[in-house]
Design a protein around this motif. Structure first.
Motif, short mmCIF file in Angstrom:
data_model
loop_
_atom_site.label_atom_id
_atom_site.label_comp_id
_atom_site.label_asym_id
_atom_site.label_seq_id
_atom_site.Cartn_x
_atom_site.Cartn_y
_atom_site.Cartn_z
N HIS A 17 -6.68 -2.73 -8.83
CA HIS A 17 -5.59 -3.32 -8.15
C HIS A 17 -4.98 -4.39 -8.78
O HIS A 17 -5.03 -5.59 -8.27
CB HIS A 17 -5.81 -3.53 -6.56
CG HIS A 17 -6.48 -2.48 -6.05
ND1 HIS A 17 -5.77 -1.06 -5.62
CD2 HIS A 17 -7.68 -1.94 -5.54
CE1 HIS A 17 -6.58 -0.10 -5.16
NE2 HIS A 17 -7.84 -0.95 -5.02
N ILE B 268 1.34 -1.56 -8.96
CA ILE B 268 1.68 -0.33 -8.18
C ILE B 268 3.13 -1.09 -7.45
O ILE B 268 4.11 -0.29 -7.06
CB ILE B 268 0.69 -0.13 -7.08
CG1 ILE B 268 1.28 1.18 -6.09
CG2 ILE B 268 0.52 -0.97 -6.00
CD1 ILE B 268 0.35 1.81 -5.29
N PRO C 124 6.04 1.73 -7.32
CA PRO C 124 5.74 2.27 -6.00
C PRO C 124 5.62 3.80 -5.87
O PRO C 124 4.90 4.32 -4.89
CB PRO C 124 6.73 1.69 -4.68
CG PRO C 124 7.37 0.48 -5.53
CD PRO C 124 7.50 1.13 -7.09
N GLN D 119 3.83 5.65 -7.35
CA GLN D 119 2.20 5.80 -7.49
C GLN D 119 1.67 6.26 -6.06
O GLN D 119 0.62 6.94 -6.02
CB GLN D 119 1.50 4.74 -8.12
CG GLN D 119 1.87 4.40 -9.45
CD GLN D 119 1.37 3.00 -9.89
OE1 GLN D 119 -0.04 2.88 -9.65
NE2 GLN D 119 1.64 2.20 -10.70
N VAL D 120 2.05 5.80 -4.82
CA VAL D 120 1.60 5.82 -3.83
C VAL D 120 1.06 7.26 -3.29
O VAL D 120 -0.04 7.29 -2.65
CB VAL D 120 2.38 5.14 -2.56
CG1 VAL D 120 2.30 3.70 -2.89
CG2 VAL D 120 3.65 5.70 -2.43
N ARG E 12 -1.82 8.31 -5.12
CA ARG E 12 -3.11 7.41 -4.63
C ARG E 12 -3.53 7.41 -3.29
O ARG E 12 -4.28 6.95 -2.79
CB ARG E 12 -2.89 5.89 -5.04
CG ARG E 12 -2.65 6.04 -6.77
CD ARG E 12 -2.35 4.48 -6.90
NE ARG E 12 -3.61 3.71 -6.99
CZ ARG E 12 -3.49 2.28 -7.39
NH1 ARG E 12 -2.68 1.93 -8.04
NH2 ARG E 12 -4.76 1.80 -7.16
N VAL F 220 -0.93 -0.50 -1.85
CA VAL F 220 0.16 -1.28 -1.92
C VAL F 220 -0.50 -2.59 -1.35
O VAL F 220 -0.26 -3.60 -2.18
CB VAL F 220 1.31 -0.61 -1.16
CG1 VAL F 220 2.63 -1.94 -1.10
CG2 VAL F 220 1.94 0.49 -1.82
N GLY G 71 -2.75 -3.66 -3.86
CA GLY G 71 -1.91 -4.02 -5.27
C GLY G 71 -1.52 -5.57 -4.85
O GLY G 71 -1.46 -6.31 -5.97
#
Length: 220
Positions: free
Chosen positions: A67, A71, A75, A77-78, A81, A125, A128
């Motif tokens: 982290h 990200i 974002p 990536q969420v 993940r 998030v 991160g």
């Protein structure tokens, strides 16, 4: 970047848009949920870090490894993940995860079958954001994480108090007030009790998160 910048800025809005598209939940509801979930997660991690040096070091290692804050710049990536986010929440809330999800579902109007998956999108998030704050603050070990996390919450609370009142700031102010309380020593009880009201009369009237969400969501 303050906690409020995370929630109201580019990262929060992009994630809310993705969740809206995926789950059919309004973007405002997602942002309001993030405004509650972020302080709740941070408060929980703060308590764990302060009480158990092993938990603090495990969190420190996780932040360094997984982290780094990237990200927030990407974002998108969420969704990839989301499973990781579910594991994060399992660890943070443990046996209280179902209680957290139930209370958040009741008070945001997001159904139980969607609240968990949406929180799982938000969790990486939030982590991160913590990781990025850790880097910028120069904290290098678990021993400094309790103060770092407390500073994040305290700074956000001060920012909310200094800004004009609006529905989202009102939600954050209520949540942050609960997160700073130590009435029971349990951030779940402090926040869910003072803000979400535990489904009691506080929510039957205009008080608590229910009333605030009503104002931001147009009474939905």
């Amino acid at each position: 970047m303050s906690l409020i910048d995370l929630i109201t800025g580019n990262a929060g809005n992009q994630v809310a848009t993705q969740a809206e598209n995926k789950f059919g939940i309004s973007k405002n509801q997602i942002i309001a949920l993030l405004a509650v979930a972020a302080p709740l997660v941070i408060s929980y991690l703060r308590k764990k870090s302060q009480e158990d040096p092993n938990e603090a070091e495990a969190l420190n290692n996780a932040l360094d490894k997984d982290h780094d804050g990237s990200i927030l710049d990407d974002p998108s990536q969420v969704e990839a993940r989301q499973q990781e986010g579910g594991s994060i929440l399992d660890h943070i809330f443990g046996g209280q995860k179902a209680t957290v999800e139930n209370q958040l579902s009741q008070n945001t109007g997001i159904s139980m079958d969607k609240i968990g998956p949406i929180l799982a999108m938000l969790a990486p998030v939030i982590m991160g954001y913590i990781g990025k704050q850790k880097q910028s603050s120069g904290v290098t070990s678990g021993g400094g994480l309790g103060d770092l996390l407390g500073g994040i919450l305290g700074g956000a609370q001060s920012q909310v108090q200094s800004e004009p009142s609006n529905p989202l700031n009102d939600i954050l102010g209520s949540v942050l007030g609960g997160s700073q309380a130590n009435n029971s020593g349990n951030p779940l009880n402090d926040i869910l009790g003072s803000v979400l009201g535990g489904g009691n009369q506080q929510q039957q009237s205009q008080g608590g998160l229910g009333g605030l969400l009503g104002s931001i969501l147009g009474g939905k």
